[in-house]
Design a protein around this motif. Structure first.
Motif, mmCIF file in Angstrom:
data_model
loop_
_atom_site.group_PDB
_atom_site.id
_atom_site.type_symbol
_atom_site.label_atom_id
_atom_site.label_comp_id
_atom_site.label_asym_id
_atom_site.label_seq_id
_atom_site.Cartn_x
_atom_site.Cartn_y
_atom_site.Cartn_z
ATOM 1 N N ALA A 106 0.840 -1.203 0.000
ATOM 2 C CA ALA A 106 0.000 0.000 0.000
ATOM 3 C C ALA A 106 0.864 1.238 0.000
ATOM 4 C CB ALA A 106 -0.917 -0.004 1.229
ATOM 5 N N ALA A 107 0.942 1.901 -1.105
ATOM 6 C CA ALA A 107 1.703 3.147 -1.168
ATOM 7 C C ALA A 107 0.880 4.262 -0.558
ATOM 8 C CB ALA A 107 2.051 3.469 -2.615
ATOM 9 N N GLY A 108 1.534 5.389 -0.269
ATOM 10 C CA GLY A 108 0.827 6.502 0.365
ATOM 11 C C GLY A 108 0.027 7.311 -0.613
ATOM 12 N N VAL A 109 -0.765 6.663 -1.443
ATOM 13 C CA VAL A 109 -1.557 7.345 -2.463
ATOM 14 C C VAL A 109 -3.035 7.076 -2.203
ATOM 15 C CG1 VAL A 109 -2.060 7.485 -4.924
ATOM 16 C CG2 VAL A 109 0.287 7.155 -4.155
ATOM 17 N N THR A 110 -3.852 8.116 -2.369
ATOM 18 C CA THR A 110 -5.285 7.957 -2.161
ATOM 19 C C THR A 110 -5.840 6.786 -2.962
ATOM 20 O OG1 THR A 110 -5.500 10.340 -1.831
ATOM 21 C CG2 THR A 110 -7.507 9.126 -2.322
ATOM 22 N N GLY A 111 -6.564 5.895 -2.287
ATOM 23 C CA GLY A 111 -7.171 4.745 -2.953
ATOM 24 C C GLY A 111 -6.377 3.465 -2.811
ATOM 25 N N SER A 112 -5.085 3.565 -2.468
ATOM 26 C CA SER A 112 -4.252 2.372 -2.379
ATOM 27 C C SER A 112 -4.677 1.471 -1.219
ATOM 28 C CB SER A 112 -2.779 2.762 -2.221
ATOM 29 O OG SER A 112 -2.325 3.427 -3.368
ATOM 30 N N GLY A 113 -5.054 2.100 -0.080
ATOM 31 C CA GLY A 113 -5.513 1.303 1.056
ATOM 32 C C GLY A 113 -6.738 0.487 0.689
ATOM 33 N N PHE A 114 -7.616 1.085 -0.118
ATOM 34 C CA PHE A 114 -8.824 0.397 -0.560
ATOM 35 C C PHE A 114 -8.472 -0.774 -1.474
ATOM 36 C CE2 PHE A 114 -12.893 0.129 -2.910
ATOM 37 C CZ PHE A 114 -13.755 0.088 -1.831
ATOM 38 N N ILE A 115 -7.444 -0.576 -2.309
ATOM 39 C CA ILE A 115 -6.994 -1.636 -3.208
ATOM 40 C C ILE A 115 -6.431 -2.809 -2.409
ATOM 41 C CG2 ILE A 115 -5.170 -2.221 -4.864
ATOM 42 C CD1 ILE A 115 -5.651 0.411 -6.207
ATOM 43 N N VAL A 116 -5.608 -2.511 -1.408
ATOM 44 C CA VAL A 116 -5.010 -3.576 -0.606
ATOM 45 C C VAL A 116 -6.086 -4.331 0.172
ATOM 46 C CG1 VAL A 116 -3.443 -4.071 1.305
ATOM 47 C CG2 VAL A 116 -2.789 -2.430 -0.460
ATOM 48 N N LEU A 117 -7.109 -3.615 0.628
ATOM 49 C CA LEU A 117 -8.213 -4.280 1.313
ATOM 50 C C LEU A 117 -8.903 -5.263 0.373
ATOM 51 C CD1 LEU A 117 -9.986 -4.622 3.791
ATOM 52 C CD2 LEU A 117 -11.329 -2.651 3.053
ATOM 53 N N ALA A 118 -9.086 -4.856 -0.881
ATOM 54 C CA ALA A 118 -9.697 -5.740 -1.877
ATOM 55 C C ALA A 118 -8.829 -6.975 -2.101
ATOM 56 C CB ALA A 118 -9.889 -4.995 -3.198
ATOM 57 N N SER A 119 -7.515 -6.770 -2.192
ATOM 58 C CA SER A 119 -6.612 -7.900 -2.412
ATOM 59 C C SER A 119 -6.576 -8.829 -1.204
ATOM 60 C CB SER A 119 -5.199 -7.397 -2.730
ATOM 61 O OG SER A 119 -4.624 -6.768 -1.606
ATOM 62 N N THR A 120 -6.707 -8.263 -0.003
ATOM 63 C CA THR A 120 -6.697 -9.080 1.215
ATOM 64 C C THR A 120 -7.941 -9.949 1.299
ATOM 65 O OG1 THR A 120 -5.437 -7.360 2.365
ATOM 66 C CG2 THR A 120 -6.540 -9.007 3.733
ATOM 67 N N LEU A 121 -9.100 -9.378 0.991
ATOM 68 C CA LEU A 121 -10.340 -10.157 1.004
ATOM 69 C C LEU A 121 -10.292 -11.257 -0.051
ATOM 70 C CD1 LEU A 121 -13.072 -7.377 1.462
ATOM 71 C CD2 LEU A 121 -12.035 -8.840 3.196
ATOM 72 N N THR A 122 -9.687 -10.926 -1.203
ATOM 73 C CA THR A 122 -9.545 -11.926 -2.257
ATOM 74 C C THR A 122 -8.650 -13.063 -1.791
ATOM 75 O OG1 THR A 122 -9.778 -10.193 -3.943
ATOM 76 C CG2 THR A 122 -8.839 -12.299 -4.652
ATOM 77 N N ALA A 123 -7.574 -12.711 -1.088
ATOM 78 C CA ALA A 123 -6.641 -13.722 -0.602
ATOM 79 C C ALA A 123 -7.273 -14.589 0.484
ATOM 80 C CB ALA A 123 -5.380 -13.055 -0.059
ATOM 81 N N LEU A 124 -8.083 -13.979 1.349
ATOM 82 C CA LEU A 124 -8.703 -14.717 2.460
ATOM 83 C C LEU A 124 -9.761 -15.687 1.964
ATOM 84 C CD1 LEU A 124 -8.830 -14.986 5.546
ATOM 85 C CD2 LEU A 124 -10.573 -13.196 5.544
#
Length: 416
Positions: free
Chosen positions: A343-361
């Protein structure tokens, strides 16, 4: 003097008005209100907006692989400097991992204690999550988990490529190319995030239309919990670490107040990166430590993002009434320890990582992100500010442990 005052006042009002109407947060807020009104007064039409919210999420998911790969590769390839200051690098990475893990654990703990996703003890049923549950969870296999998971494959590939790049003869040229590609990808993400009001409108209209105004209660509880948890982390955890070195967290916050305001306005900790590096050197940190810890920390030390991600995963589990065993909670923390590094310090990146985490889980529906979309923008400021403070403290601590710290100087830079 009196004659010019009305003109000055008029200019200030016009400037304020221009600032407001060009602020993405303002339009997201308007979209949320419009979505709530449509969902409440016309539930049928509100439900039809589901495709709008899902469409935005699907668009965001396209950036998951490229952003994680490029961020990790560039972060690790920057460790070429660690061979010169290997001890600093080991200390920095060790510190990042410990503090980030503490942030994840605090987020999970607070989410379980306050249960922001629960209503009247029964949970808010926003869908059936059984189809997303791993039916063989009791026979969990990390090997099978890896081979069936694209996100983790990207992460491993990025780590391998990042390490290999350090030994490549044309390393600098390759890094320049990757940085250009990264700039293109993040520019694309920036423009996609301009569609956030549309996505927020669709997600909120669908949520309110299908589940009613009661859904606003858990969202409000989540926002309150996130902000309180981040304040707790900054003042208790980071404050205690600084106190050990006889430095006040309040004095540090006062010293970097301009950077904090910049981050608040842009929702991105990267916006303050150049100036925070200058201020840390002026404060007393050595140039070599600042130059190593801050850029690396922007990839590997995102405390605010860690708190947000862990709380959001538990929040969505509560919304879908998904029971997570102790082992699955540890798995969530383990996954986030990896995915949060992308997650880079760019707006929207946290949301992207959350999506990838749910996909991984593969336990909680990714579609649940539509529920968070409406308030994600209003939590991004808290994430970015906490990330900035965390990296500032990390640089000070590494400088202190290296005994490469001059006398503490907290005078404004302009006065020096």
């Amino acid at each position: 003097m009196n004659i010019s005052t009305p003109n000055t006042s008029s200019k200030n009002k016009k400037s304020l008005f221009k600032t407001i109407i060009t602020n993405l947060t303002f339009w997201v807020l308007i979209a949320i209100i419009a979505g709530i009104l449509l969902g409440h007064f016309s539930p049928e039409n509100g439900i039809k907006m589901e495709k709008v919210g899902k469409g935005f999420i699907d668009l965001i998911k396209l950036f998951i692989g490229p952003i994680i790969f490029l961020t990790i590769v560039l972060g690790i390839s920057g460790m070429g400097n660690l061979k010169k200051v290997g001890r600093i690098g080991v200390k920095a990475l060790g510190y990042f991992e410990v503090v980030s893990t503490v942030a994840l654990a605090i987020g999970v703990t607070v989410a379980y204690l306050f249960k922001p996703g629960k209503i009247d003890k029964s949970g808010l049923q926003i869908g059936d999550a059984s189809q997303y549950t791993n039916s063989s969870a009791e026979h969990f296999s990390w090997l099978q988990f890896f081979f069936s998971n694209f996100t983790l494959q990207v992460l491993v590939a990025a780590i391998v490529c990042g390490i290999a790049l350090n030994f490549y003869q044309k390393r600098e040229q390759t890094i320049l190319v990757l940085e250009r590609i990264s700039n293109v990808v993040f520019t694309g993400l920036k423009y996609v995030m301009y569609l956030a009001p549309i996505g927020a409108f669709g997600g909120m209209a669908y949520t309110i239309g299908k589940f009613g105004l009661a859904t606003l209660i858990p969202l409000g509880k989540l926002m309150l919990c996130v902000y309180l948890t981040m304040a707790l982390f900054v003042f208790l955890v980071l404050g205690s670490i600084l106190r050990y070195y006889k430095i006040s967290i309040l004095s540090i916050l006062k010293y970097i107040k301009e950077e904090l305001l910049l981050v608040l306005g842009t929702s991105s900790s990267e916006a303050a990166l150049p100036s925070i590096m200058v201020k840390l050197e002026k404060m007393g940190c050595s140039k070599s430590v600042v130059g190593l810890v801050i850029p690396t920390g922007y990839s590997f030390n995102l405390d605010g993002t860690s708190i947000y991600l862990s709380m959001s995963v538990i929040f969505l589990a509560q919304l879908y009434d998904v029971h997570l065993s102790f082992f699955e909670i540890l798995t969530v923390i383990g996954i986030l320890m990896i995915t949060s590094k992308g997650a880079a310090g760019v707006t929207g990146s946290g949301f992207i990582v959350l999506a990838s985490t749910l996909t991984a889980l593969h336990k909680i529906p990714v579609e649940g992100l539509a529920f968070l979309l409406g308030v994600d923008k209003f939590m991004s400021e808290a994430r970015a500010i906490t990330n900035l403070i965390g990296n500032t403290v990390a640089t000070i601590i590494i400088s202190k442990t290296e005994r490469d710290f001059t006398e503490l100087n907290l005078n404004p830079v302009s006065e020096q």
